[in-house]
Every structure is written in C-alpha cells, then in structure tokens.
Design a protein around this motif. Structure first.
Motif, PDB file in Angstrom:
ATOM      1  N   CYS A  70       0.846  -1.192   0.000  1.00  0.00           N
ATOM      2  CA  CYS A  70       0.000   0.000   0.000  1.00  0.00           C
ATOM      3  C   CYS A  70       0.879   1.239   0.000  1.00  0.00           C
ATOM      4  O   CYS A  70       1.742   1.394   0.872  1.00  0.00           O
ATOM      5  N   ARG A  71       0.649   2.101  -0.974  1.00  0.00           N
ATOM      6  CA  ARG A  71       1.447   3.329  -1.054  1.00  0.00           C
ATOM      7  C   ARG A  71       0.566   4.524  -1.431  1.00  0.00           C
ATOM      8  O   ARG A  71       0.996   5.442  -2.114  1.00  0.00           O
ATOM      9  N   GLN A  72      -0.663   4.512  -0.945  1.00  0.00           N
ATOM     10  CA  GLN A  72      -1.590   5.550  -1.372  1.00  0.00           C
ATOM     11  C   GLN A  72      -1.479   6.847  -0.587  1.00  0.00           C
ATOM     12  O   GLN A  72      -2.065   7.854  -0.984  1.00  0.00           O
ATOM     13  N   THR A 103       3.601   6.525   3.725  1.00  0.00           N
ATOM     14  CA  THR A 103       3.936   5.154   3.369  1.00  0.00           C
ATOM     15  C   THR A 103       5.375   4.809   3.753  1.00  0.00           C
ATOM     16  O   THR A 103       6.277   5.652   3.662  1.00  0.00           O
ATOM     17  N   ALA A 104       5.596   3.591   4.194  1.00  0.00           N
ATOM     18  CA  ALA A 104       6.873   3.183   4.788  1.00  0.00           C
ATOM     19  C   ALA A 104       8.040   3.367   3.825  1.00  0.00           C
ATOM     20  O   ALA A 104       8.002   2.912   2.678  1.00  0.00           O
ATOM     21  N   ASN A 105       9.073   4.047   4.312  1.00  0.00           N
ATOM     22  CA  ASN A 105      10.319   4.242   3.570  1.00  0.00           C
ATOM     23  C   ASN A 105      10.113   4.875   2.199  1.00  0.00           C
ATOM     24  O   ASN A 105      10.933   4.720   1.296  1.00  0.00           O
ATOM     25  N   GLN A 106       9.016   5.592   2.049  1.00  0.00           N
ATOM     26  CA  GLN A 106       8.670   6.240   0.770  1.00  0.00           C
ATOM     27  C   GLN A 106       8.634   5.231  -0.374  1.00  0.00           C
ATOM     28  O   GLN A 106       8.891   5.572  -1.520  1.00  0.00           O
ATOM     29  N   VAL A 107       8.303   4.000  -0.058  1.00  0.00           N
ATOM     30  CA  VAL A 107       8.167   2.946  -1.078  1.00  0.00           C
ATOM     31  C   VAL A 107       6.766   2.349  -0.992  1.00  0.00           C
ATOM     32  O   VAL A 107       5.945   2.511  -1.888  1.00  0.00           O
ATOM     33  N   ALA A 108       6.469   1.648   0.105  1.00  0.00           N
ATOM     34  CA  ALA A 108       5.145   1.061   0.337  1.00  0.00           C
ATOM     35  C   ALA A 108       5.117   0.427   1.714  1.00  0.00           C
ATOM     36  O   ALA A 108       6.149  -0.011   2.233  1.00  0.00           O
ATOM     37  N   CYS A 109       3.938   0.380   2.299  1.00  0.00           N
ATOM     38  CA  CYS A 109       3.743  -0.388   3.524  1.00  0.00           C
ATOM     39  C   CYS A 109       3.558  -1.844   3.112  1.00  0.00           C
ATOM     40  O   CYS A 109       2.639  -2.166   2.341  1.00  0.00           O
ATOM     41  N   THR A 110       4.412  -2.734   3.604  1.00  0.00           N
ATOM     42  CA  THR A 110       4.394  -4.131   3.168  1.00  0.00           C
ATOM     43  C   THR A 110       4.109  -5.122   4.295  1.00  0.00           C
ATOM     44  O   THR A 110       3.777  -6.277   4.025  1.00  0.00           O
ATOM     45  N   SER A 117       7.071  15.236   1.191  1.00  0.00           N
ATOM     46  CA  SER A 117       7.779  14.366   0.257  1.00  0.00           C
ATOM     47  C   SER A 117       6.843  14.089  -0.910  1.00  0.00           C
ATOM     48  O   SER A 117       5.621  14.257  -0.805  1.00  0.00           O
ATOM     49  N   LEU A 118       7.414  13.657  -2.014  1.00  0.00           N
ATOM     50  CA  LEU A 118       6.599  13.379  -3.190  1.00  0.00           C
ATOM     51  C   LEU A 118       5.911  12.023  -3.054  1.00  0.00           C
ATOM     52  O   LEU A 118       6.401  11.134  -2.355  1.00  0.00           O
ATOM     53  N   PRO A 119       4.782  11.824  -3.731  1.00  0.00           N
ATOM     54  CA  PRO A 119       4.091  10.541  -3.661  1.00  0.00           C
ATOM     55  C   PRO A 119       4.963   9.382  -4.132  1.00  0.00           C
ATOM     56  O   PRO A 119       5.638   9.477  -5.164  1.00  0.00           O
TER      57      PRO A 119
END
Length: 538
Positions: free
Chosen positions: A3-5, A9-16, A503-505
């Motif tokens: 999830c990166r909406q 979001t974790a580490n600017q990558v995605a929550c995993t 930070s950017l999306p």
C-alpha cells in the motif's frame, strides 16, 4: 500487503508488513479486493448509466465503497467484506440486463465465505492492481487516477448526502475504474489524470453548492479554543450534516458541542452558528487525536476519515458514523445519536470554564471577495506584496514543521490563505493585519479548495492577468487521496510552480515526475528561507 496511497507510506516505497496508519494486512487486502470488484461492477454500470438505467442507489453505493478505502476511514474487515459482497451482487444484477461489454477477470470473481480465503483473494487482487504492470509509468498514472477517484468519491458522497449529484461524476468514476483493467498508452493516462482534475472541480463545486445552499455562506467568525463548564461532545471528520443532526438532537440537553480537526470551519456557517450550545474548537489535527481524545472528558463522534487506533482510555466513548469504522467501536448506522448523547451525559464533562485563545474562520470566497476591492487597492499600492496559499493535509512527520516556519517567516506585507488540516501547524499564530485585512485567512476544509480557486480566478480577472501571473504562490502539504484529487484539479487548471511536500508521492514514477516538472514546474519544498527567497526575490 502493498500500500502506497498516502504520504506516510513506509520508507517512501510502500507499507508491506503493516500500515503506518495502523491498517492490518488482512484489511488492506480486503480493500484491494473491494476496488477490484468495483472495477468489475463498473464495466456494466457505465453502460447502464449511459442508457439511463442505473439505479441511484448503485451510484451512491459506489462512492461510499470507494470512500471506505481512503486512508484512515474504515479499518473494520467485516464492514469491507459487506461492501465486497454487495459490489458483486450488484454486478450480477447488472449482468442480467444483457449489456454488450468486454468482460475482464474482475467481472467474473466471486467472493468466498471464509474470511481467510477472502483475504487470499485480496492478495491476488493486490498483485493485479499494483504489482502486475510491466510499465512503471502506466502503473504510476493508473494509481494516480485511482487515488484521485477515491478523493472524488469522498466529495461526491458529502454532496449527495445534501442532495447535490451529477451523473457526469459517476460516469467518470465508472469509466476510469473500467479503463484500469485495460490497455492505454502514457498520453491516454496523462489525459485521464487531467480529466480526474476536471471532474473533481465539478464535484467540489457540487459540494460547495450543497454546503452553502443548506447552511449559508461562511462568514468571518471568532472560534474559542477554550471550553465551557459542563457535559461535552467533540465531533471530528468533515461531514456538516452529521454535525447538524447532532446539534439538533442535543439541543436543550445541557451538552456543549465542540469541533475537532477539519470540523473547525463549521463555526462559520450561519445555519450551524445559530445553535447556542455549539461552542468552540478542541484540539488540533487528526494525528494528535490519541493524546487529545484521551484528555477530553466527554463523548467523541467520528464522521468521516481521520480516525486512528482508539486508545483503551477512550475506546468506550468514541463512536463512528457514515463510512467510518474501527473494530470494536460502536457504529451509529441510522443517525440516531442517542448512544453518543447518553455517554456524554454519563461522563463528567469539563469541571469549569476555561478562557483561551480564539481563532478566525469563515474566509471562504464570498467573504474574501466582499473586500476584494480593498485587497486590490493594497496590492496596487504595494502594501500587499504577495499571497501564499499554505494548506493541505497535516501529518506526523517532522518535516511538516516547514509549514509553520514558512508562515512565521513570511514578511508582514504578505497574506496567508489556508485550508484543510495543514492549518493546524499555525492556525493560532498572531500574524496581525494589513489595514484591516487579516494576514491569515482560513478558507475552510480541504474541499474548500474550490473557494480558494474561485478567489484566485476573481483576482486574476480583476488584474487582467492569468492565475500564474498573480503574486500568488501555492505551498501545499499532502497526505491522502483527497489531496491527490485536488492536485489533479490544479494541474487541469494549468496552475504552475506548486511547491509540494513534505515528500513526493511514492506512486509517482521518475518519468511521470519529469512530465509534471516539465509541464507544470512542480517543485518539492526546500527550506522556508530558501523558498521564500526564491519566490520573493529577497
């Protein structure tokens, strides 16, 4: 999960492994499955709508289901499962009408009964939605469109509650959800993103008409940050109708009603101001609610997004309504807020009056444009050098202190327009005024970006220049999907030189970012000093 909406979001990558928002992996997968099922529903619904054969209940269901998947809205797996089942039921009913469509896998999926197996279906849906594309740029644009649609759905739901709807909004949602299952080159999806911005502008216009038509145009109003001795209920979220219903149901019961978060601007609406027990504002932005709600001596009502995990100290006195949900928290389905009222009467309330600061709200477009001539005179006289729109979402990251610093360091001959919960970084700052014009003008909630846009358009007309030529700079903070929808609207309108942070999306690919920079001169925030110097030239 993947999830990166949202911005956190974790580490600017995605929550995993676990959502930073507190969303569990099983709930995340169920939300993905819901989106996937809505895509299948949309394949048929868009044809039904085109033939004017789509029941309004289906349209309303669609935006409610999308709204439930926004960040910090519904964490209740059972509630999401109900949405999934209903989406497939509606899809199958539409199938029977014999529409000639090109079916996809999302048109054929059926949810299983077992929650464990349903989550596995969600895992597969997640892969298809977010991890199956061979083209990172197309994936990026599809996600941008999806998140914008979620924001549009939230605004459409609020507007529909007050009786304002437009089939063009529903048509775009269905068209875009269906298109996400199919091919399309980068130009196609760039245009889809801009179309989302156009539709979101229409949706915000509908919501503005709904709010002002029902409650009047906001007027400048001083809102106490203290409290009154007595029983208390605090209302958070965004929904004006829920607040009105609660005010009606608590009238004469000896309970004071306070706003929290983005409900603050509600104090400016004439038809809400008339309630004598509608007193003041408690607390700040959504991310501080665990501490603030724990200290609040009354009942709590969450009306839309912004809920985070309730602490045990107040879990028995927090209530949800509408699309909001948290496992184990009492949900008010029928808008009868008796349980909230009874809980407030059980609790001690505030033991004494406390005077505090006041903050001003109510500077929506009607209020600001009422003194537009004075503003124009001050600009021409060199007494107002620049306008800054400093607004958007708040959040927990340390980098958001930039927005406080930016406002504090803005020169005394500049004016700050603000909206959404980002304002809580500086909403109680004493910035003074310029010949009677307050330097800090609170335009309203996030959806009141429509008002800010109308103010900018009116000023550009008065000065006979484009919006991009005005002495106006947009300094925006983003967090969730409604902010994405607003950003697409600004891009649709051709607004340039937006500074975005903190930070950017994570879902914006390098090539898509390059397109945004090349065509719209989007910038990331630096430091307050650097950005002020670059904008003002000194």
């Amino acid at each position: 999960m993947f999830c990166r909406q949202c911005e956190q979001t974790a580490n600017q990558v995605a929550c995993t492994k676990l959502g930073v928002c507190g969303k569990q992996p099983d709930t995340a997968y169920l939300q993905d499955l819901l989106i996937y099922c809505l895509q299948g529903l949309s394949t048929y619904a868009k044809e039904a709508l085109r033939e004017n054969r789509l029941d309004n209940k289906v349209k309303r269901f669609t935006v409610e289901a999308l709204f439930a998947t926004l960040t910090n809205v519904n964490f209740d797996s059972e509630a999401i499962r109900n949405f999934i089942n209903e989406a497939v039921k509606i899809r199958e009913e539409l199938k029977k009408k014999g529409y000639n469509v090109k079916e996809t896998d999302a048109c054929r999926i059926f949810p299983v009964d077992s929650m464990e197996e349903l989550v596995k279906q969600g895992e597969e849906a997640n892969r298809k939605l977010f991890q199956n594309s061979s083209d990172a740029d197309i994936q990026s644009l599809k996600e941008t469109t999806l998140y914008a649609i979620k924001g549009i759905a939230a605004y459409a739901d609020h507007a529909a509650i007050l009786g304002k709807e437009d089939d063009s909004v529903y048509a775009f949602i269905y068209d875009a959800l269906d298109a996400m299952q199919r091919d399309g080159d980068m130009n196609y999806w760039l245009n889809m993103v801009l179309k989302a911005g156009e539709v979101n502008l229409k949706t915000m216009e509908l919501l503005d008409a709904a709010n002002t038509g029902k409650y009047g145009h906001p007027i400048p109003t001083a809102v106490p940050l203290g409290y009154k001795k007595g029983k208390a209920i605090v209302v958070s979220g965004h929904d004006l109708r829920d607040l009105e219903l609660l005010l009606q149901q608590t009238e004469g019961k000896g309970i004071y009603i306070y706003t929290h978060g983005e409900m603050l601007p509600c104090h400016g609406y004439p038809e809400l101001k008339k309630y004598k027990h509608f007193y003041g504002h408690y607390g700040t932005a959504w991310q501080n609610q665990q501490k603030e709600f724990a200290q609040f001596p009354g009942a709590i009502l969450m009306t839309t997004n912004c809920i985070i995990k309730p602490q045990e100290s107040y879990k028995d006195r927090i209530f949800t309504t509408g699309v909001v949900g948290w496992p184990g928290v009492k949900h008010i389905e029928d808008k009868d807020f008796t349980p909230v009222i009874e809980k407030a009467l059980e609790l001690p309330g505030f033991p004494e009056d406390r005077e505090g600061k006041t903050v001003m709200v109510g500077f929506a477009r009607n209020a600001v444009l009422s003194f537009a001539e004075k503003v124009i005179e001050l600009v021409k006289a060199g007494k107002i050098r620049h306008f800054f729109l400093v607004g958007g979402c708040d959040g927990a990251k340390p980098g958001r202190s930039y927005y406080t610093e930016f406002v504090e360091k803005s020169p005394k001959d500049t004016v700050i327009l603000t909206l959404a919960c980002g304002k809580f970084r500086f909403f109680d700052k004493e910035l003074g005024s310029i010949e009677g014009i307050p330097r800090l003008l609170d335009v309203g909630q996030c959806n009141d970006a429509y008002s800010a846009i109308q103010i900018a358009l009116a000023l550009s007309k008065a000065f006979n220049v484009s919006v991009n030529e005005l002495p106006l700079s947009l300094i925006l903070s983003w967090f969730e999907q409604k902010a994405v929808a607003i950003l697409t609207t600004l891009l649709y309108l051709g607004i340039k030189n937006i500074r975005l942070g903190p930070s950017l999306p994570a879902f914006v690919s390098p090539n898509v970012l390059k397109v945004l920079v090349d065509n719209f001169s989007i910038k990331t925030i630096k430091t307050a000093d650097e950005d002020l110097k670059e904008i003002l030239g000194s």
